[in-house]
Motif scaffolding. Sequence first.
Motif, PDB file in Angstrom:
ATOM      1  N   ARG A 191      -1.604   3.179  -8.958  1.00  0.00           N
ATOM      2  CA  ARG A 191      -2.648   2.844  -9.929  1.00  0.00           C
ATOM      3  C   ARG A 191      -2.965   4.094 -10.737  1.00  0.00           C
ATOM      4  O   ARG A 191      -3.204   5.167 -10.165  1.00  0.00           O
ATOM      5  CB  ARG A 191      -3.908   2.345  -9.225  1.00  0.00           C
ATOM      6  CG  ARG A 191      -3.729   1.015  -8.511  1.00  0.00           C
ATOM      7  CD  ARG A 191      -4.921   0.711  -7.606  1.00  0.00           C
ATOM      8  NE  ARG A 191      -6.166   0.589  -8.372  1.00  0.00           N
ATOM      9  CZ  ARG A 191      -7.371   0.444  -7.791  1.00  0.00           C
ATOM     10  NH1 ARG A 191      -7.468   0.437  -6.463  1.00  0.00           N
ATOM     11  NH2 ARG A 191      -8.460   0.346  -8.531  1.00  0.00           N
ATOM     12  N   SER A 192      -2.923   3.971 -12.041  1.00  0.00           N
ATOM     13  CA  SER A 192      -3.148   5.146 -12.879  1.00  0.00           C
ATOM     14  C   SER A 192      -4.608   5.577 -12.886  1.00  0.00           C
ATOM     15  O   SER A 192      -4.911   6.769 -13.023  1.00  0.00           O
ATOM     16  CB  SER A 192      -2.673   4.872 -14.308  1.00  0.00           C
ATOM     17  OG  SER A 192      -3.376   3.766 -14.854  1.00  0.00           O
ATOM     18  N   THR A 237      -2.991   9.966 -10.145  1.00  0.00           N
ATOM     19  CA  THR A 237      -4.022   8.953 -10.316  1.00  0.00           C
ATOM     20  C   THR A 237      -5.328   9.618 -10.722  1.00  0.00           C
ATOM     21  O   THR A 237      -5.738  10.613 -10.111  1.00  0.00           O
ATOM     22  CB  THR A 237      -4.237   8.155  -9.017  1.00  0.00           C
ATOM     23  OG1 THR A 237      -3.057   7.395  -8.739  1.00  0.00           O
ATOM     24  CG2 THR A 237      -5.415   7.202  -9.132  1.00  0.00           C
ATOM     25  N   SER A 260       2.705   0.290  -5.708  1.00  0.00           N
ATOM     26  CA  SER A 260       1.260   0.256  -5.432  1.00  0.00           C
ATOM     27  C   SER A 260       0.494   1.283  -6.270  1.00  0.00           C
ATOM     28  O   SER A 260      -0.726   1.407  -6.131  1.00  0.00           O
ATOM     29  CB  SER A 260       1.004   0.512  -3.945  1.00  0.00           C
ATOM     30  OG  SER A 260       1.707  -0.395  -3.133  1.00  0.00           O
ATOM     31  N   ILE A 278      -8.567   4.882 -10.943  1.00  0.00           N
ATOM     32  CA  ILE A 278      -9.446   4.264  -9.944  1.00  0.00           C
ATOM     33  C   ILE A 278     -10.882   4.622 -10.315  1.00  0.00           C
ATOM     34  O   ILE A 278     -11.205   5.801 -10.507  1.00  0.00           O
ATOM     35  CB  ILE A 278      -9.132   4.768  -8.518  1.00  0.00           C
ATOM     36  CG1 ILE A 278      -7.731   4.330  -8.091  1.00  0.00           C
ATOM     37  CG2 ILE A 278     -10.177   4.265  -7.520  1.00  0.00           C
ATOM     38  CD1 ILE A 278      -7.302   4.881  -6.738  1.00  0.00           C
ATOM     39  N   ASN A 318       0.824  -1.216   0.000  1.00  0.00           N
ATOM     40  CA  ASN A 318       0.000   0.000   0.000  1.00  0.00           C
ATOM     41  C   ASN A 318       0.859   1.267   0.000  1.00  0.00           C
ATOM     42  O   ASN A 318       0.588   2.236   0.723  1.00  0.00           O
ATOM     43  CB  ASN A 318      -0.959   0.020   1.184  1.00  0.00           C
ATOM     44  CG  ASN A 318      -2.002  -1.074   1.110  1.00  0.00           C
ATOM     45  OD1 ASN A 318      -2.330  -1.552   0.018  1.00  0.00           O
ATOM     46  ND2 ASN A 318      -2.535  -1.492   2.256  1.00  0.00           N
TER      47      ASN A 318
END
Length: 521
Positions: free
Chosen positions: A508-509, A431, A506, A511, A211
């Motif tokens: 993420r491009s 993100t 961890s 969500i 995380n």
Amino acid sequence: MMMKQLFPKILLIAFFLINGLIFAQQGVNSKIANEHFNDGNFNAALTEYLTLLKTTPEDPKINYRIGVCYLNTNIDKAKAISYLEKVLKLPEPNPNTYYLLGRAYHFAYRFNNAIEMLEEFKNLNKGDNANLLDVEKQIEYCYNAIEIMKFPLDVSFKNLGTTINSKYPDYYSFVPLDESFLIYNSKRDDGSNQLPDGSFNSEIYISHVKNGNYMNARKLDQNVNTLNGSEEIVGLSADGKHLLFYYDNEENVGDLFIAEYENEQVKNIVKLPEVINTKSQEIAASISKFGDVIYFASNIDGGYGGVDIYMSLLLPNGVWGPAQNLGPNVNTKFDEDFPNITADGKTLYFSSKGHTSMGGYDIFKVSWNPVKRNWGDVKNIGYPINTPEDNMNFRASETGRTGYISALRADGFGDLDIYSVTFNEVDPQYTVIKGYVSVADTTQRIKDVFISVIDLQTDELYGTYMTNPISGRYIIILPPGKFNILVEVPRFEMLTEDIEIFDKSSFRSVIKKDFILKPSN
């Protein structure tokens, strides 16, 4: 009458006994302090000398040695100043005091005072030969520091905390491009042998990311670490699949090894061939992304002086080719060490006591010129990453926004700690959070949707957003951090949700997150 005559005598005897005990204890403490000092255990010697100084505060030898101890520990080298200044007030001080005080001023960022002391030492032309040979370079360091500090980098330091660092030296950190783990060395009291200088044998530790945070570090398996010798990680490929170790134990003295790292296991540890592991000393190494080039530091005869950086290519037949010196653009008559090649093979980070160092080892970078087919101009990466202290082994992340170093800083735990360095001028990875704001009853239309985002680390409003009035679609773009999303629509219950945006492996491009509203009562 007899008692009155005896009482002063008893006091006198007691006085001499107590003083005798004090002097005897001082003799014991002095012997212990000197033994520690001669063994290079400057931390232990310092404790003893400071105790002795309480009873003899003007003793020149004790003051001098306290100054030497501070300069040879990672407590605070600038603390040597007051003790060495006291020695310098003597009618005929040890001439080396001028040199040592100049070094102490240098560590305290008092560069003009340092230059004055070092010039005085040079003009005296008396003292230890090693200091006399070094003084000109120390003066140059001070002038370099004055210039370099005029243009400080916009960076932020973050101590990686107790999950990584200890009160002992933690150093030479490496991360793969995705920052999925951090591997480093530590000389902590973890069962390793203690050496005469008070330090412990080095062991290799590793921490994996969960995380977006580094978890509690653990020692690598015993097939790598031994308790009766020193093992160090000195290189890591960009993909994290190849490790380079330095061994100095009962079986191997000062040798480099290569190993594979797969599924959190170290496999196939192999000693590098004699074209790399020579009869000289090989200290650090770096391996290219594809494992076909090794850069290493060695004091092989025939270099430009001291330790130089070399490279070896993996030949088509699977054999490592002869070592090639990187040449005078990189190497100087001083020491160059700790090479780190970037994933694209175009930039080499390394440490050097030469070039434009502002003190001891500084971190430099140099780029490969594909037209001239040589390494170009060397650049000091700048203050405050580089300081008057030794600065070694810089490792950059894939984005270039974050680097990793070991450093002595005021917020540390007592010795070298591992820090992440954020280059604030480089944008973070963002993100995209996107989705729809809707209601369970699809026949209802909603309008006047107001979304606000609060940065939970600063408790400040980060931004406000609206939805598409027809589709109800929204888009929010956030950097790594902790945030609160608040959705407000007239006649509907307010929705709020905390969200954490992770970086490192961890990251993420995108969500996707939908919000379904309920009518208010």
